[in-house]
Design an enzyme around this catalytic site. Structure first.
Site, PDB file in Angstrom:
ATOM      1  N   CYS A   2      22.102  30.651  35.302  1.00  0.00           N
ATOM      2  CA  CYS A   2      20.906  30.234  34.589  1.00  0.00           C
ATOM      3  C   CYS A   2      19.958  31.427  34.422  1.00  0.00           C
ATOM      4  O   CYS A   2      19.876  32.280  35.299  1.00  0.00           O
ATOM      5  CB  CYS A   2      20.125  29.130  35.288  1.00  0.00           C
ATOM      6  SG  CYS A   2      21.094  27.653  35.591  1.00  0.00           S
ATOM      7  N   ARG A  27      23.971  34.825  31.614  1.00  0.00           N
ATOM      8  CA  ARG A  27      23.826  34.168  32.922  1.00  0.00           C
ATOM      9  C   ARG A  27      24.194  32.688  32.876  1.00  0.00           C
ATOM     10  O   ARG A  27      24.299  32.034  33.910  1.00  0.00           O
ATOM     11  CB  ARG A  27      22.368  34.280  33.401  1.00  0.00           C
ATOM     12  CG  ARG A  27      21.893  35.687  33.568  1.00  0.00           C
ATOM     13  CD  ARG A  27      20.440  35.692  33.966  1.00  0.00           C
ATOM     14  NE  ARG A  27      20.287  35.191  35.316  1.00  0.00           N
ATOM     15  CZ  ARG A  27      20.323  35.951  36.397  1.00  0.00           C
ATOM     16  NH1 ARG A  27      20.498  37.255  36.281  1.00  0.00           N
ATOM     17  NH2 ARG A  27      20.177  35.422  37.596  1.00  0.00           N
ATOM     18  N   TRP A  73      23.528  27.175  33.212  1.00  0.00           N
ATOM     19  CA  TRP A  73      24.925  27.061  33.634  1.00  0.00           C
ATOM     20  C   TRP A  73      24.958  25.853  34.545  1.00  0.00           C
ATOM     21  O   TRP A  73      24.374  25.861  35.638  1.00  0.00           O
ATOM     22  CB  TRP A  73      25.351  28.333  34.372  1.00  0.00           C
ATOM     23  CG  TRP A  73      26.788  28.322  34.760  1.00  0.00           C
ATOM     24  CD1 TRP A  73      27.842  28.695  33.974  1.00  0.00           C
ATOM     25  CD2 TRP A  73      27.339  27.928  36.023  1.00  0.00           C
ATOM     26  NE1 TRP A  73      29.015  28.548  34.684  1.00  0.00           N
ATOM     27  CE2 TRP A  73      28.739  28.085  35.939  1.00  0.00           C
ATOM     28  CE3 TRP A  73      26.806  27.454  37.222  1.00  0.00           C
ATOM     29  CZ2 TRP A  73      29.599  27.790  36.997  1.00  0.00           C
ATOM     30  CZ3 TRP A  73      27.665  27.158  38.276  1.00  0.00           C
ATOM     31  CH2 TRP A  73      29.040  27.333  38.154  1.00  0.00           C
ATOM     32  N   ASN A  98      16.298  27.751  38.431  1.00  0.00           N
ATOM     33  CA  ASN A  98      17.595  28.384  38.661  1.00  0.00           C
ATOM     34  C   ASN A  98      17.896  28.203  40.141  1.00  0.00           C
ATOM     35  O   ASN A  98      17.044  28.477  40.972  1.00  0.00           O
ATOM     36  CB  ASN A  98      17.471  29.872  38.286  1.00  0.00           C
ATOM     37  CG  ASN A  98      18.714  30.670  38.614  1.00  0.00           C
ATOM     38  OD1 ASN A  98      19.767  30.108  38.901  1.00  0.00           O
ATOM     39  ND2 ASN A  98      18.585  31.987  38.566  1.00  0.00           N
ATOM     40  N   GLY A  99      19.091  27.715  40.463  1.00  0.00           N
ATOM     41  CA  GLY A  99      19.447  27.512  41.872  1.00  0.00           C
ATOM     42  C   GLY A  99      19.915  26.081  42.087  1.00  0.00           C
ATOM     43  O   GLY A  99      20.227  25.374  41.122  1.00  0.00           O
ATOM     44  N   GLU A 480      43.626  41.838  39.861  1.00  0.00           N
ATOM     45  CA  GLU A 480      42.499  41.993  38.944  1.00  0.00           C
ATOM     46  C   GLU A 480      42.963  41.769  37.496  1.00  0.00           C
ATOM     47  O   GLU A 480      42.266  41.148  36.700  1.00  0.00           O
ATOM     48  CB  GLU A 480      41.862  43.385  39.142  1.00  0.00           C
ATOM     49  CG  GLU A 480      40.761  43.773  38.186  1.00  0.00           C
ATOM     50  CD  GLU A 480      39.562  42.823  38.169  1.00  0.00           C
ATOM     51  OE1 GLU A 480      39.454  41.930  39.020  1.00  0.00           O
ATOM     52  OE2 GLU A 480      38.736  42.971  37.256  1.00  0.00           O
ATOM     53  N   LYS A 484      41.476  38.921  35.027  1.00  0.00           N
ATOM     54  CA  LYS A 484      40.890  39.256  33.725  1.00  0.00           C
ATOM     55  C   LYS A 484      41.523  38.405  32.634  1.00  0.00           C
ATOM     56  O   LYS A 484      40.849  37.847  31.780  1.00  0.00           O
ATOM     57  CB  LYS A 484      41.159  40.723  33.445  1.00  0.00           C
ATOM     58  CG  LYS A 484      40.161  41.734  33.155  1.00  0.00           C
ATOM     59  CD  LYS A 484      38.820  41.863  33.713  1.00  0.00           C
ATOM     60  CE  LYS A 484      38.231  40.874  34.639  1.00  0.00           C
ATOM     61  NZ  LYS A 484      37.326  41.405  35.609  1.00  0.00           N
ATOM     62  N   GLU A 487      40.488  34.707  32.921  1.00  0.00           N
ATOM     63  CA  GLU A 487      39.051  34.524  32.736  1.00  0.00           C
ATOM     64  C   GLU A 487      38.641  34.513  31.259  1.00  0.00           C
ATOM     65  O   GLU A 487      37.816  33.714  30.855  1.00  0.00           O
ATOM     66  CB  GLU A 487      38.348  35.677  33.469  1.00  0.00           C
ATOM     67  CG  GLU A 487      36.858  35.636  33.472  1.00  0.00           C
ATOM     68  CD  GLU A 487      36.247  36.802  34.260  1.00  0.00           C
ATOM     69  OE1 GLU A 487      36.949  37.808  34.475  1.00  0.00           O
ATOM     70  OE2 GLU A 487      35.076  36.709  34.629  1.00  0.00           O
ATOM     71  N   HIS A 503      60.397  34.857  47.608  1.00  0.00           N
ATOM     72  CA  HIS A 503      59.999  33.830  48.573  1.00  0.00           C
ATOM     73  C   HIS A 503      59.395  32.610  47.873  1.00  0.00           C
ATOM     74  O   HIS A 503      58.716  31.812  48.507  1.00  0.00           O
ATOM     75  CB  HIS A 503      59.016  34.413  49.593  1.00  0.00           C
ATOM     76  CG  HIS A 503      59.613  35.533  50.390  1.00  0.00           C
ATOM     77  ND1 HIS A 503      60.609  35.340  51.309  1.00  0.00           N
ATOM     78  CD2 HIS A 503      59.395  36.872  50.347  1.00  0.00           C
ATOM     79  CE1 HIS A 503      60.968  36.505  51.826  1.00  0.00           C
ATOM     80  NE2 HIS A 503      60.241  37.454  51.252  1.00  0.00           N
ATOM     81  N   LYS A 602      27.654  35.198  34.366  1.00  0.00           N
ATOM     82  CA  LYS A 602      27.766  36.554  34.893  1.00  0.00           C
ATOM     83  C   LYS A 602      27.319  36.665  36.349  1.00  0.00           C
ATOM     84  O   LYS A 602      27.967  37.282  37.169  1.00  0.00           O
ATOM     85  CB  LYS A 602      26.920  37.486  34.010  1.00  0.00           C
ATOM     86  CG  LYS A 602      26.984  38.944  34.412  1.00  0.00           C
ATOM     87  CD  LYS A 602      28.320  39.531  34.065  1.00  0.00           C
ATOM     88  CE  LYS A 602      28.462  40.958  34.494  1.00  0.00           C
ATOM     89  NZ  LYS A 602      29.878  41.363  34.482  1.00  0.00           N
TER      90      LYS A 602
HETATM   91  O1  M6R Z   1      28.109  40.364  40.884  1.00  0.00           O
HETATM   92  P1  M6R Z   1      29.299  40.266  41.773  1.00  0.00           P
HETATM   93  O2  M6R Z   1      30.155  41.488  41.733  1.00  0.00           O
HETATM   94  O3  M6R Z   1      28.957  39.871  43.174  1.00  0.00           O
HETATM   95  O4  M6R Z   1      30.152  39.081  41.160  1.00  0.00           O
HETATM   96  C1  M6R Z   1      31.294  38.603  41.796  1.00  0.00           C
HETATM   97  C2  M6R Z   1      32.136  37.791  40.848  1.00  0.00           C
HETATM   98  O5  M6R Z   1      31.442  36.678  40.400  1.00  0.00           O
HETATM   99  C3  M6R Z   1      32.581  38.618  39.634  1.00  0.00           C
HETATM  100  O6  M6R Z   1      33.202  39.789  40.024  1.00  0.00           O
HETATM  101  C4  M6R Z   1      33.540  37.800  38.749  1.00  0.00           C
HETATM  102  O7  M6R Z   1      34.721  37.534  39.446  1.00  0.00           O
HETATM  103  C5  M6R Z   1      33.800  38.553  37.448  1.00  0.00           C
HETATM  104  N1  M6R Z   1      33.176  37.839  36.370  1.00  0.00           N
HETATM  105  C6  M6R Z   1      35.227  38.673  37.098  1.00  0.00           C
HETATM  106  O8  M6R Z   1      35.385  39.407  35.923  1.00  0.00           O
END
Ligand code: M6R
Length: 607
Positions: A2, A27, A73, A98-99, A480, A484, A487, A503, A602
Site C-alpha cells: 500500500c 507498492r 494491496w 498501510n499495515g 532465483e 523470476k 513471478e 529423488h 514491491k
Molecule cells: O525488500 P526485500 O528485499 O526485503 O524484499 C523481499 C522480497 O519481497 C523480494 O525480494 C521479492 O521476492 C521480489 N519481488 C522478487 O523479485
C-alpha cells in the site's frame, strides 16, 4: 504494501496526490482512492484497479488545499471499490492506512457491534474509532486514543472535516515520511512520490505521530511529547522515476546492472583491499569477536543469502546459516555465542525481516547486526549496527533484478572484511577484488544474449511448467531464475539442486517439461552433465546456460547459451542475467503486467 500520499498546501493539491499515487503504485495496485476537504465537506473518490482508473474519474474542476490518497494491496477484504481507501466515518473523518490491524474484530465487537460496516477491511474500524473519540477530543488526542486500542502495524493519515488545515499522521511498523516544502508539506510512504516537489524529508520513527499543515510540522513521540526529527536531503533523482526510453522498469533495471555493480564497489575497493571502514563506525563492536553468521531475508534477498552462505563457508571458512525471515521469527533458536546477524533487504522495510532483526537485538548471544540494503533511510538500515548500502538506485519493477546482483556484490565485500580473521588471505582478497572489478564489463557482455533469449522465449512462453537446475553455489541462482519466471510470467517454475532430480522430480520430466540448467565450468560440472543426461534420457528438452569452457553443444534436444563466466566465485552473478531476461521476455509474450505482476507488491510491509 500500500502507498500513502497526502499534502497540505496553500494551493490545489489534487495533482500532487494523483502524481504521487502513480509513483507509489508499485507498492500495491488493486484499488486506489483519494479524499479531500472542500467547502467544509469530505469528498472521497475510489476505484478498483490501477491508479489510472481513479484519475480517469476525478473531476477536472476538483480543487482542494488538503487531501490524503492511497493505493492498495489487499490484505483484509478483496480488491474492490468498497474495500478501497480512504475509509470515511460519518462524513467526519477519512483515513488511509498501510499495515494490518490485527485486533480489528475485537475492536469492532467492543465498539461497533451495532454499526453496519461498509467494507471487509481492518482499516474501516480505525476510521470509526477515531471518529468516535473525536466527538469529545481534539483530533490529535482522538488519534492517540484510537491507536492505544490497536494491535498490529500501521502508517496512517487522517483528515478531519472540522479541522480543515491539518493532517494527522502516525506510524508503527510501516514506513512514513514527511516531505518539507514552502507553504506546502507532504506525507508519503516513500520519497519517490514526492521527489518532484522536494528533496527534504523527515523520516518518522516508530511510535511517532505528527500534525502537518501547509505552514507547520509538529511531531510527537508515543507519550505525546513534542520531538524534533532531523530533516534529511535525499539524492534521489527525478530520472529514477522514469523508464528512460525502456518499455518497462524491469528491463531498464536489468540493463542498469553494470552501472549499479560499479557504484556498489566504488570507493570500497582500494588497492585491491576492502577496508573494514566500509561497515561504518560500529564495526569494531563485532569484528573481532564473532565466530559465525546468521543471515535473514525473504524472497530474492533470501536467494542472495543462500549464495552468501556458500561463499562464507567456502572462501572464509566462517560457519553460516541462512533462513527465511518469516520462519526465523516464529521458532525457538539455539543461538551460539558470538553470532553476527546479517539482514538482507532491498527495501529495508520488509515486515518479517524487520521483526526478525528486532528479535535478534533482544538476544545476548548476537554480537552485532549488519544490513545489506538499498534504501539508506529504511528501518532495517537504520536499526542495524552497520549498513552496507547497495548502490543499485531505486528499483521500481516488482521483480528484483539489480537489487539482487548488487546485494551479492555487497555480500562479497562483507565476506572479504569478515574473512580476514579467518581464511581470507591477502592473496584471496586481491583475487576477489579483481573479480569484482571485472563484473560490470562481464555483465555488459552477458546482456548481449538479449536477442537470443527473446527468440527462446517464443517457445518457452507456451509452457505451463518449467524446472530449473543448478548445483552448489549456482543452485541459489537456479532458484532465483525460477522465482523470476513465475513471478512475472505466471509460468509455474521450480528449482532443484540437480543431484536431487532422481529423488523425485525426474518423474515429471517428459517432452513437455522444459528444463533450464545453470552450467558453470566448476568442480561439479561432470556431475551436472550426468544429471542432464538423465533428463535427456526421459525426453526432457534442455535449455543450458553454460560457461564457454563447459563444453556443451546444442543438439536436437538441448539448446546451449554461452556465457563468458570464468571459473571463479563471482560467476553465479553472471548466470543470473540470462535468467532475468528469460523471465522478462516470456512475460512480454504472455502479455502480463511486467512491472506490476498480479497479487504482488514491491515492498512487503505486512506479515
Ligand atoms: O525488500 P526485500 O528485499 O526485503 O524484499 C523481499 C522480497 O519481497 C523480494 O525480494 C521479492 O521476492 C521480489 N519481488 C522478487 O523479485
Amino acid at each position: 504494501m500500500c502507498g500513502i500520499v497526502a499534502a497540505a498546501s496553500q494551493n490545489n493539491v489534487i495533482n500532487i496526490l494523483a502524481d504521487g499515487l502513480k509513483h507509489l503504485e508499485y507498492r500495491g495496485y488493486d484499488s486506489a482512492g483519494i479524499a479531500v476537504i472542500e467547502n467544509k465537506k469530505i469528498h472521497s473518490y475510489k476505484r478498483e484497479g490501477h491508479v489510472s482508473e481513479l484519475t480517469n474519474i476525478l473531476d477536472k474542476k476538483l480543487t482542494s488545499n488538503i487531501g490524503i490518497a492511497h493505493t492498495r494491496w489487499a490484505t483484509h477484504g478483496k480488491p474492490s471499490e468498497i474495500n478501497a481507501h480512504p475509509h470515511v466515518s460519518d462524513n467526519n473523518i477519512a483515513i488511509v492506512h498501510n499495515g494490518i490491524i490485527e485486533n480489528y474484530i475485537e475492536i469492532r465487537d467492543k465498539f461497533f457491534k451495532e454499526t453496519k460496516l461498509e467494507s471487509d477491511t481492518d482499516s474501516e474500524v480505525l476510521a470509526h474509532l477515531i471518529n468516535s473519540y473525536s466527538k469529545e477530543n481534539d483530533i490529535l488526542d482522538a488519534v492517540y486514543l484510537a491507536l492505544k486500542e490497536v494491535k498490529g502495524s500501521y502508517a496512517i493519515a487522517v483528515l478531519d472535516k472540522n479541522n480543515a488545515d491539518e493532517i494527522i499522521v502516525a506510524r508503527h511498523g510501516s514506513p512514513l515520511l514527511i516531505g518539507v516544502g514552502e507553504n506546502v508539506n507532504y506525507i508519503a510512504s516513500d520519497a519517490h512520490a514526492l521527489i518532484m516537489h522536494t528533496n527534504k524529508f523527515i523520516y518518522l520513527e516508530d511510535g511517532d505521530t505528527a500534525s502537518i499543515s501547509s505552514k507547520e510540522i509538529k511531531i510527537y513521540d508515543t507519550n505525546k511529547k513534542p520531538v524534533q526529527r532531523e530533516i534529511k536531503k535525499s539524492n534521489l533523482s527525478l530520472d529514477s522515476n522514469t523508464k528512460n526510453g525502456y518499455e518497462h522498469f524491469m528491463l531498464k533495471e536489468i540493463f542498469e546492472q553494470p552501472e549499479a555493480v560499479k557504484a556498489t564497489i566504488q570507493d570500497r575497493i582500494i588497492n585491491n583491499t576492502v577496508p573494514k571502514e566500509i561497515l561504518g563506525p560500529n564495526v569494531d563492536k563485532y569484528l573481532s569477536n564473532f565466530n559465525l553468521v546468521q543471515i535473514i531475508a525473504c524472497g530474492t534477498s533470501y536467494h542472495a543469502a543462500l549464495l552468501a552462505k556458500h561463499w562464507l563457508e567456502k572462501l572464509a571458512g566462517i560457519p553460516c546459516q541462512a533462513e527465511i525471515a518469516s520462519e526465523f521469527r516464529y521458532r525457538k533458536h539455539a543461538v551460539q555465542k558470538g553470532t553476527l546477524a546479517v539482514c538482507i533487504s532491498q527495501s529495508g522495510e520488509t515486515a518479517d525481516t524487520l521483526s526478525a532483526l528486532r528479535q535478534i537485538k533482544q538476544e545476548d548471544n548476537y554480537v552485532g547486526t549488519v544490513a545489506i540494503c538499498n534504501v539508506p533511510e529504511s528501518s532495517i538500515a537504520r536499526e542495524c549496527d552497520s549498513t552496507l548500502i547497495t548502490h543499485a538506485g531505486p528499483e521500481i519493477g516488482v521483480a528484483s533484478t539489480k537489487a539482487f546482483t548488487t546485494q551479492l556484490v555487497a555480500l562479497m565485500l562483507l565476506i572479504i572484511v569478515l574473512g580476514k580473521r579467518f581464511d581470507v588471505t591477502d592473496e584471496l582478497e586481491k583475487s576477489l577484488c579483481e573479480q569484482l572489478k571485472t563484473l560490470p564489463t562481464k555483465i555488459k557482455s552477458t546482456l548481449d544474449l538479449d536477442n537470443e533469449i527473446a527468440e527462446l522465449s517464443k517457445i518457452f512462453s507456451n509452457k505451463e511448467h518449467a524446472l530449473f537446475l543448478g548445483r552448489g553455489s549456482h543452485f541459489p541462482i537456479a532458484r532465483e531464475g525460477a522465482l523470476k519466471l513465475k513471478e512475472i510470467s505466471y509460468i509455474h517454475a521450480e528449482a532443484y539442486a540437480a543431484g536431487e532430480l532422481k529423488h523425485g522430480p525426474l518423474a515429471i520430466v517428459d517432452e513437455n517439461m522444459p528444463v533450464v540448467a545453470v552450467a558453470p565450468n566448476n568442480v561439479v560440472l561432470e556431475k551436472l552433465k550426468s544429471n542432464l543426461e538423465e533428463v535427456k534420457a526421459r525426453g526432457g528438452k534442455l535449455y543450458i546456460f553454460a560457461d564457454i569452457k563447459a563444453g556443451f553443444k546444442s543438439d536436437e534436444i538441448s539448446q546451449v547459451f554461452e556465457i563468458d563466466a570464468p571459473m571463479n566465485p563471482v560467476a553465479p552473478i553472471l548466470f543470473t542475467i540470462p535468467l532475468q531476461l528469460l523471465a522478462y521476455h516470456c512475460a512480454i509474450i504472455k502479455g502480463t503486467n511486467v512491472d506490476m505482476p498480479r497479487n504482488l507488491a514491491k515492498s512487503v510491509t505486512v506479515e
